[in-house]
Design an enzyme around this catalytic site. Structure first.
Site, PDB file in Angstrom:
ATOM      1  N   GLY A 155       2.543  -1.188   2.079  1.00 46.78           N
ATOM      2  CA  GLY A 155       1.886  -0.023   1.486  1.00 46.78           C
ATOM      3  C   GLY A 155       2.918   1.049   1.186  1.00 46.78           C
ATOM      4  N   SER A 176       1.103  -9.133   3.117  1.00 46.92           N
ATOM      5  CA  SER A 176       0.038  -8.113   3.128  1.00 46.92           C
ATOM      6  C   SER A 176      -1.223  -8.841   2.694  1.00 46.92           C
ATOM      7  CB  SER A 176       0.368  -6.962   2.177  1.00 46.92           C
ATOM      8  OG  SER A 176       0.582  -7.452   0.887  1.00 46.92           O
ATOM      9  N   ARG A 234       0.327   0.332  14.647  1.00 46.09           N
ATOM     10  CA  ARG A 234      -0.600   0.578  15.740  1.00 46.09           C
ATOM     11  C   ARG A 234      -0.364  -0.493  16.799  1.00 46.09           C
ATOM     12  NH1 ARG A 234      -1.188   4.937  14.128  1.00 46.09           N
ATOM     13  NH2 ARG A 234      -3.063   5.969  13.343  1.00 46.09           N
ATOM     14  N   GLU A 263      -2.088   3.555  24.665  1.00 47.75           N
ATOM     15  CA  GLU A 263      -1.238   4.746  24.828  1.00 47.75           C
ATOM     16  C   GLU A 263      -1.949   5.794  25.671  1.00 47.75           C
ATOM     17  OE1 GLU A 263      -0.263   5.886  20.813  1.00 47.75           O
ATOM     18  OE2 GLU A 263       0.623   3.932  20.411  1.00 47.75           O
ATOM     19  N   HIS A 281       5.189   7.064  20.269  1.00 54.11           N
ATOM     20  CA  HIS A 281       4.398   7.342  19.061  1.00 54.11           C
ATOM     21  C   HIS A 281       4.887   8.611  18.353  1.00 54.11           C
ATOM     22  CE1 HIS A 281       0.225   6.573  17.100  1.00 54.11           C
ATOM     23  NE2 HIS A 281       1.041   7.169  16.240  1.00 54.11           N
TER      24      HIS A 281
HETATM   25  C1  8YV Z   1      -0.554  10.612  14.407  1.00 52.87           C
HETATM   26  C2  8YV Z   1      -0.268   8.543  13.216  1.00 52.87           C
HETATM   27  O1  8YV Z   1      -1.558  10.978  13.596  1.00 52.87           O
HETATM   28  O2  8YV Z   1      -0.394   9.180  10.963  1.00 52.87           O
HETATM   29  C3  8YV Z   1      -0.771   8.408  11.832  1.00 52.87           C
HETATM   30  O3  8YV Z   1      -1.554   7.494  11.595  1.00 52.87           O
HETATM   31  O4  8YV Z   1      -0.432   7.694  14.020  1.00 52.87           O
HETATM   32  C4  8YV Z   1       0.443   9.771  13.651  1.00 52.87           C
HETATM   33  O5  8YV Z   1       1.044  10.434  12.624  1.00 52.87           O
HETATM   34  C5  8YV Z   1       0.085  11.786  14.993  1.00 52.87           C
HETATM   35  O6  8YV Z   1       0.681  11.342  16.138  1.00 52.87           O
HETATM   36  C6  8YV Z   1      -0.875  12.892  15.324  1.00 52.87           C
HETATM   37  O7  8YV Z   1      -1.534  12.641  16.480  1.00 52.87           O
END
Ligand code: 8YV
Length: 315
Positions: A155, A176, A234, A263, A281
């Protein structure tokens, strides 16, 4: 106590403080009261018109069902796998996210993890600090320039990773859900087929039911004992148990991980391994990018309540 003249917003994550400040400046904010204070939540729920969430937030059908006036869920993050979008759609509730503004940042971190794990940067730092250098050199590392990279999920962020990998003289291939005819890279129909052909397998596909444990024991076996896994997507996309087993058995060479299944809990087995580099993260976690994300997430709420088109609804 909420000032009821103002639009009421529920947060579904501990949000970045400047984002919180913007929200509090414009709305009556209930900070995660659905988790911490059932009575306050029950009292406020009938008035709540927006949820401000993060990429890691859970906004399940049950929460949506408790908010009869909910109009919009604004996610501070590009990933929205924690939001039940189908449940929102059924009620005509908008869902927005923050695409594009974090592409460079996450791609930078992916390359940092590729380099860190293959060049043993964290081990090397420990080697110097511990004084071990005086007793001898580090074990040799693995060359990155010219190696083969496989990208799982080509993506917007995947393309930004590919561009960086090209600058390292790497060959690039990808898998993908569907081939991208405009991408100048070979396509593989499965992660397993891709893993067999590459030195670095970089995961940057959306989370959610469709990709759960996509990277399993078979894919890791195909990556092989000289292969490295990098995950900036993820934790749910990788079978963490299978990954621990592969790392311990030497079925793969190493891993760079920014995301985990549960997490902030990271399996002890991973903490004990030298051939992994672990980050908490932080793919989008710079001042510049978090500000851009906050502007967009806040901008979506502003647009919605002004009756204007949303800046970045989810597809
Ligand atoms: C989180 C993320 O949103 O953009 C995403 O999907 O996993 C990160 O950017 C960021 O840690 C805010 O909690």
């Amino acid at each position: 106590m909420a000032d009821t003249d103002r639009i009421e917003v529920l947060t579904a994550a501990k949000l970045w403080p400047p984002m919180m400040e913007s929200l509090r400046g414009a709305y009556a904010v209930h900070d995660r009261i659905h988790e911490s204070d059932p009575a306050a939540f029950a009292a406020a729920a009938p008035r709540i018109r927006a949820i401000a969430a993060s990429g890691e937030s859970k906004v399940p059908r049950e929460l949506i069902a408790q908010l009869p006036r909910l109009e919009i869920v604004s996610v501070f993050g590009v990933g929205y796998d924690g939001v039940d979008v189908a449940a929102a759609r059924e009620r005509g509730i908008a869902v927005t996210h923050t695409p594009n503004v974090l592409n460079d940042e996450v791609a930078d971190l992916a390359m940092a993890l590729v380099l860190a794990v293959s060049r043993r940067l964290v081990e090397a730092d420990r080697h110097v600090r511990s004084g071990a250098w005086a007793n001898g050199p580090m074990p040799l590392a693995r060359k990155v320039s010219g190696a083969r990279m496989g990208i799982v999920g080509l993506g917007r962020i995947g393309m930004a990773i590919a561009k960086r990998a090209e600058a390292f003289g790497m060959s690039i291939a990808y898998t993908s859900r569907n081939p991208r005819p405009e991408a100048p890279y070979p396509y593989f129909a499965s992660a397993e087929a891709l893993a067999r052909e590459v030195d670095f397998l970089v995961v940057i596909t959306p989370g959610g039911a469709g990709t759960r444990k996509l990277i399993d024991a078979k894919v890791l076996a195909a990556l092989g004992k000289k292969g490295y896994l990098v995950n900036v997507a993820r934790g749910s996309v990788v079978d963490e148990q299978a990954l621990v087993a592969a790392l311990r058995a030497g079925t793969i060479a190493g891993a760079g991980l920014d995301v985990f299944e549960n997490e902030p809990n990271v399996p002890n087995e991973l903490l004990a391994l030298d051939n992994v580099v672990l980050t908490p993260h932080v793919g989008s976690a710079t001042w510049q990018t978090r500000q851009a994300m906050a502007d967009l997430a806040f901008g979506n709420l502003t647009a919605h309540f002004a009756g204007q088109p949303l800046l970045s609804p989810v597809p």
